[in-house]
Design a protein around this motif. Structure first.
Motif, mmCIF file in Angstrom:
data_model
loop_
_atom_site.group_PDB
_atom_site.id
_atom_site.type_symbol
_atom_site.label_atom_id
_atom_site.label_comp_id
_atom_site.label_asym_id
_atom_site.label_seq_id
_atom_site.Cartn_x
_atom_site.Cartn_y
_atom_site.Cartn_z
ATOM 1 N N GLY A 150 -3.919 -0.521 -1.877
ATOM 2 C CA GLY A 150 -2.686 0.048 -2.547
ATOM 3 C C GLY A 150 -3.186 0.624 -3.905
ATOM 4 N N ILE A 151 -2.228 1.301 -4.343
ATOM 5 C CA ILE A 151 -2.448 1.732 -5.912
ATOM 6 C C ILE A 151 -1.503 1.355 -6.730
ATOM 7 C CG2 ILE A 151 -3.526 4.236 -4.772
ATOM 8 C CD1 ILE A 151 -0.662 5.213 -5.372
ATOM 9 N N SER A 179 0.630 -1.264 0.037
ATOM 10 C CA SER A 179 0.006 -0.039 -0.151
ATOM 11 C C SER A 179 0.773 1.267 0.089
ATOM 12 C CB SER A 179 -0.863 -0.099 1.292
ATOM 13 O OG SER A 179 -0.290 -0.090 2.351
ATOM 14 N N ASP A 214 1.319 1.332 -9.572
ATOM 15 C CA ASP A 214 2.187 2.528 -9.900
ATOM 16 C C ASP A 214 1.741 2.905 -11.305
ATOM 17 O OD1 ASP A 214 4.350 3.611 -11.157
ATOM 18 O OD2 ASP A 214 5.768 2.376 -9.945
ATOM 19 N N GLY A 239 3.810 2.065 -6.323
ATOM 20 C CA GLY A 239 2.751 1.298 -5.858
ATOM 21 C C GLY A 239 3.159 0.052 -6.140
ATOM 22 N N ARG A 270 3.184 4.249 -1.247
ATOM 23 C CA ARG A 270 2.634 5.453 -2.443
ATOM 24 C C ARG A 270 3.918 5.906 -3.073
ATOM 25 N NH1 ARG A 270 -2.074 3.520 -0.560
ATOM 26 N NH2 ARG A 270 -3.891 4.647 -1.121
ATOM 27 N N GLY A 292 6.654 -0.436 -4.636
ATOM 28 C CA GLY A 292 5.955 -0.311 -3.245
ATOM 29 C C GLY A 292 6.527 -1.478 -2.397
#
Length: 344
Positions: A55-56, A10, A58, A25, A12, A214
């Protein structure tokens, strides 16, 4: 029903050597492709992060050049393997993979066979043009145009149309991937890893950890990650880690004999060479995964850069890079006995 515990970063951003940060990410396809294949095989997947935050992806990983159609990507990998170990020390790079139109090699091969060129001869011509493109850093279409027998059957204009078609398909695949990740309920409402009891962790047949930079931020030194991996290791449950995912192994300390738990295991992971290329023009991360894993005691098992590579050592399954996402997921399913094939 088989069950997999997927631990996703998770984080950033990642600190760069010498100061500054880089947005990061998880790597989109390393979550999207395995998750899709696991669910399609009827496997239950529980998604966790170390802090319970989603999470996001990348942003870099959502670019179309990282979402080539599987058939084209697999064909190119086979072509690259025919010349990647060059006696002159030339290495296949991310620049070659994404910027020289080599991805159209399968379409050219099929166009040649459609024009009644014998399969072996068509393959030989495509390999020769691909090697020319790679070795002299020229566009694959330019290398093809310089081969009269090929260009007579597949004129440059037709070759360009084929290349444009691959790019359009890649753009669509990237859009589908981003949409799926953005709207995946489980991915965007993850469990907090600390909330799982030991018994819950042991109820899973496998632990799967995808990569992206990440993973180097929040999975490489985390006590809850250590707890999960120690428990899985103690029962010899499958532990599968992809690309930067093996950074999670660094969370685990020594075993009862005083040595590192994963000392001597054969491991594939994102290589120093790939790391140098992946963030070309930027200051690199403060540490490199390959080097840290070697320092801890793994036997690092490296394939040519940007080629799919999966390694299985006992109950530990690792894969080198994002090109390995599908092969890694399929290997996990074979080890769990869900897919036909060698599960040893």
């Amino acid at each position: 029903m088989r069950r997999i515990l997927m631990i996703v970063s998770s984080a950033r951003e990642i600190q760069l050597e010498g100061g500054g940060t880089l947005a990061t990410g998880y790597w989109s396809d390393e979550v999207y492709t395995p998750l899709r294949l696991f669910r399609a095989a009827g496997v239950e997947v529980r998604i966790c992060t170390v802090d319970g935050r989603p999470g996001i992806a990348d942003p870099f990983s959502l670019e179309p050049r990282f979402h080539y159609p599987d058939a084209d990507r697999d064909f190119l990998a086979a072509i690259v393997r025919s010349f990647a170990d060059d006696a002159e020390g030339i290495r296949f790079t991310l620049h070659h993979y994404t910027e020289l139109d080599l991805i159209v090699s399968r379409r050219i091969y099929e166009a040649l066979t459609y024009a009644d060129v014998e399969h072996g001869l068509a393959r030989a011509n495509v390999e020769a043009a691909a090697k020319e493109s790679w070795k002299h850093d020229i566009g694959f279409l330019e290398a093809l145009a310089a081969r009269p027998k090929v260009s007579a059957l597949v004129p440059p204009a037709q070759a360009q149309l084929l290349a444009d078609k691959v790019k359009r398909e890649s753009e669509e695949i990237a859009r589908v991937c981003e949409h799926a990740l953005t709207h995946d309920r489980a991915l965007n409402s993850p469990y907090e890893l600390a909330s799982l009891s030991d018994d819950e962790i042991l109820s899973f047949d496998a632990v799967f950890i995808p990569g992206g930079h990440g993973a180097m931020v929040d999975l490489a030194d985390n006590r809850d990650v250590e707890r999960v991996l120690r428990l899985a290791h103690s029962r010899r449950h499958l532990i599968a880690l992809l690309c930067h995912g093996p950074a999670a192994l660094l969370s685990v300390g020594d075993g009862p004999d005083g040595g590192w738990v994963f000392d001597g295991y054969r491991v594939a992971a994102f290589s120093n060479e790939e790391e140098d290329q992946a963030i070309a023009g930027l200051k690199r991360p403060g540490w490199f995964l390959e080097s840290e894993l070697k320092n801890r005691g793994v036997v690092y098992d490296e394939a040519p850069a940007w080629v799919s590579h999966v390694v299985v050592d006992r109950h530990l399954l690792t894969a080198q890079n994002q090109m390995s996402d599908e092969a890694c997921a399929q290997a996990v399913l074979r080890k769990l006995g869900v897919l036909q094939g060698n599960a040893a």
